[in-house]
Design an enzyme around this catalytic site. Structure first.
Site, PDB file in Angstrom:
ATOM      1  N   LYS A 122       4.920   8.463   9.341  1.00 52.83           N
ATOM      2  CA  LYS A 122       4.772   7.891  10.342  1.00 52.83           C
ATOM      3  C   LYS A 122       5.735   8.272  11.218  1.00 52.83           C
ATOM      4  O   LYS A 122       5.728   9.512  11.974  1.00 52.83           O
ATOM      5  CB  LYS A 122       4.630   6.526  10.095  1.00 52.83           C
ATOM      6  CG  LYS A 122       3.588   6.258   9.557  1.00 52.83           C
ATOM      7  CD  LYS A 122       3.012   4.741   9.529  1.00 52.83           C
ATOM      8  CE  LYS A 122       2.179   4.320   8.340  1.00 52.83           C
ATOM      9  NZ  LYS A 122       0.851   4.241   8.902  1.00 52.83           N
ATOM     10  N   ASP A 150       9.338   2.563  -0.661  1.00 55.83           N
ATOM     11  CA  ASP A 150       8.105   3.109   0.373  1.00 55.83           C
ATOM     12  C   ASP A 150       8.503   2.896   1.760  1.00 55.83           C
ATOM     13  O   ASP A 150       8.107   1.779   2.260  1.00 55.83           O
ATOM     14  CB  ASP A 150       6.851   2.966  -0.057  1.00 55.83           C
ATOM     15  CG  ASP A 150       5.754   3.451   0.665  1.00 55.83           C
ATOM     16  OD1 ASP A 150       6.151   4.021   1.830  1.00 55.83           O
ATOM     17  OD2 ASP A 150       4.504   3.586   0.265  1.00 55.83           O
ATOM     18  N   TYR A 198       0.805  -1.189   0.206  1.00 54.15           N
ATOM     19  CA  TYR A 198       0.017   0.009  -0.003  1.00 54.15           C
ATOM     20  C   TYR A 198       0.939   1.065  -0.044  1.00 54.15           C
ATOM     21  O   TYR A 198       1.902   1.322   0.673  1.00 54.15           O
ATOM     22  CB  TYR A 198      -0.889  -0.022   1.110  1.00 54.15           C
ATOM     23  CG  TYR A 198      -1.765   1.000   1.352  1.00 54.15           C
ATOM     24  CD1 TYR A 198      -2.821   1.439   0.602  1.00 54.15           C
ATOM     25  CD2 TYR A 198      -1.493   2.032   2.584  1.00 54.15           C
ATOM     26  CE1 TYR A 198      -3.691   2.651   0.417  1.00 54.15           C
ATOM     27  CE2 TYR A 198      -2.374   3.074   2.599  1.00 54.15           C
ATOM     28  CZ  TYR A 198      -3.346   3.497   1.812  1.00 54.15           C
ATOM     29  OH  TYR A 198      -4.193   4.461   2.061  1.00 54.15           O
TER      30      TYR A 198
HETATM   31  C1  LIG Z   1       3.737   1.898   3.143  1.00 55.96           C
HETATM   32  C2  LIG Z   1       2.830   2.876   3.414  1.00 55.96           C
HETATM   33  N1  LIG Z   1       2.761   3.993   2.559  1.00 55.96           N
HETATM   34  C3  LIG Z   1       2.064   5.028   2.427  1.00 55.96           C
HETATM   35  C4  LIG Z   1       1.184   5.095   3.291  1.00 55.96           C
HETATM   36  C5  LIG Z   1       0.001   6.168   3.467  1.00 55.96           C
HETATM   37  O1  LIG Z   1       0.320   7.031   4.486  1.00 55.96           O
HETATM   38  P1  LIG Z   1      -0.904   7.998   5.012  1.00 55.96           P
HETATM   39  O2  LIG Z   1      -1.755   7.130   5.734  1.00 55.96           O
HETATM   40  O3  LIG Z   1       0.044   9.017   6.226  1.00 55.96           O
HETATM   41  O4  LIG Z   1      -1.182   8.719   3.911  1.00 55.96           O
HETATM   42  C6  LIG Z   1       0.938   4.042   4.312  1.00 55.96           C
HETATM   43  C7  LIG Z   1      -0.270   4.360   5.463  1.00 55.96           C
HETATM   44  O5  LIG Z   1      -0.310   3.264   6.167  1.00 55.96           O
HETATM   45  C8  LIG Z   1       1.856   3.129   4.393  1.00 55.96           C
HETATM   46  O6  LIG Z   1       1.857   2.247   5.344  1.00 55.96           O
END
Ligand SMILES: Cc1ncc(COP(=O)(O)O)c(C=O)c1O
Length: 428
Positions: A268, A240, A145
């Site tokens: 995060k 990511d 994700y």
């Molecule tokens: C690996 C990863 N990328 C992107 C995101 C998206 O982040 P946000 O919820 O701050 O938009 C998340 C959210 O859980 C994530 O785990």
């Protein structure tokens, strides 16, 4: 009938004014059933719900709260920052300090741009990758994700030549027609995709330790092949690390795997619980961003002074010697204890962890991709989830989510969690 539980009272009120009663879907407990717990306050490893019941918290705001809730140094930094002003829309010294702190810890990044959410960071990194390479196509993996940008809400098409299909209403098929979705840890498919489309691929984006299909590691060979194929084909490798950054170790998944990506996406932990995320990489690529280059990217609240204060104070704590050793030890003790408890009761169970992130499956062997993850027993997971919740232990309310241990979790918290799990394993 009037509700007696305050969480139910609040859920009913919430559902009247907020779709599903929540501002992010997984909070709604749809996968496990029951009433979401509305949090009143949190401290250290715990939060208290609307009925004043205490829980040992293994979600930690889905990753950011690596120090536990209300760490005194972080609270003080935030309080001081608030007094000086909430937001200016003009640069501050603290943004430079946070950028310097991030770059000092992640050597693959020479420059960084601060934004407000992981979604925004990943979306911007992909635009930058496309702008810098002048190419359209992106590769992502099933089960990873990267936030909810339109082009990333996509599942695999019928074959490697066909690209993806939207996974959300409101995303026109044309918007995902340049996104190729591959199976995680499948080297043969990866090689085939590059053989077919290599010269058109702008970037490959991956959670190198995936936390959105519970906890699945990219194998060393797979991660290495991703790096090699991107280099050979002139595509950018984007890690990511919104979840893994400063969570699995000081240098994230790239440090664990020993792979240098071109672009890194963070979120995060770098905000310590405030809305803050970032993306960065080599100077030559980052200088393609506005105002220097042709790739547009902007944000009213980007580099917010309170969020940067929170992030900086958090990074200062995690940078202290021995922080990740101690955190890893704690997380491993939890995972080993759960494995032993399940084995004692004859429950199929496997688990893995890195730094302060863990995952477990009601399966005999650790899965390597999304299809295998989804074979985990959902009914048994729900029994385990609700059994733990009743006993004051809060884990993610879905079997495809990772878990998080913070520096504030004590040996007693971990022992109490294992003991609670053992009681439930005995009934499965
Ligand atoms: C690996 C990863 N990328 C992107 C995101 C998206 O982040 P946000 O919820 O701050 O938009 C998340 C959210 O859980 C994530 O785990």
């Amino acid at each position: 009938m009037a509700h007696t539980d305050q969480n139910e009272v609040l859920f009913e009120r919430a559902r009247a004014v907020i779709p599903g009663g929540v501002n992010s879907p997984v909070r709604a407990f749809r996968a496990v059933g029951g009433t979401p717990r509305f949090v009143k306050r949190a401290q250290g490893a715990y939060f208290w719900d609307a009925a004043d019941k205490r829980y040992i918290d293994y979600i930690g705001s889905w990753g950011p709260m690596i120090l536990g809730h209300g760490h005194p140094a972080v609270v003080e930094a935030v309080q001081r920052a608030v007094i000086d002003g909430f937001s200016f829309g003009a640069p501050t010294e603290r943004e430079i300090e946070l950028a310097e702190a991030i770059l000092a810890l992640v050597p693959s990044m020479e420059m960084v741009r601060l934004v407000s959410s992981g979604t925004e960071a990943a979306m911007s990194a992909l635009r930058l990758a496309r702008g810098a390479t002048g190419r359209k196509y992106i590769i992502k993996f099933e089960g990873c994700y990267h936030g909810h940008a339109d082009a990333l809400l996509v599942k695999a098409g019928s074959g490697l030549a066909t690209f993806g299909n939207p996974t959300s209403a409101g995303v026109p098929p044309e918007v995902v027609q340049h996104t190729l979705v591959l199976e995680y840890n499948n080297i043969a498919q990866l090689e085939e995709a590059f053989a077919l489309h290599g010269h058109e691929i702008a970037c490959l984006v991956i959670e190198a330790i995936a936390g959105n299909m519970n906890f699945v590691r990219a194998s060393a060979e797979f991660a290495k092949r991703c790096r090699e194929l991107c280099t050979q084909n002139g595509a950018l490798l984007v890690f990511d690390e919104v979840m893994t950054g400063f969570r699995v170790g000081a240098r994230g998944a790239q440090g664990v795997l020993g792979i240098t990506p071109d672009l890194t996406v963070l979120g995060k932990v770098i905000g310590g619980g405030m809305p803050l995320a970032a993306f960065g990489g080599p100077r030559a690529i980052m200088e393609q961003l506005a105002p220097l280059g042709p790739v547009y990217q902007a944000g009213t609240l980007s580099g917010n002074p309170v969020a940067t204060a929170c992030g900086l104070a958090t990074l200062k704590e995690v940078s202290k010697p021995g922080f990740y050793d101690a955190l890893s030890k704690k997380t491993r003790a939890l995972v080993d204890g759960l494995k032993a408890a399940a084995a004692a009761e004859g429950v199929p169970f496997c688990a893995d962890s890195e730094g302060g992130m863990f995952g477990f499956f009601l399966l005999d062997a650790l899965p390597q991709n999304y299809t295998a993850v989804m074979k985990s027993d959902g009914t048994k997971f729900n029994t385990l989830f609700h059994g733990l919740l009743d006993r004051g232990v809060y884990i993610a309310p879905a079997l495809y989510e990772a878990g998080f241990v913070s520096a504030a979790h004590s040996d007693e918290d971990i022992a109490a969690t294992i003991d609670a799990a053992r009681q439930i394993f005995a009934t499965l």
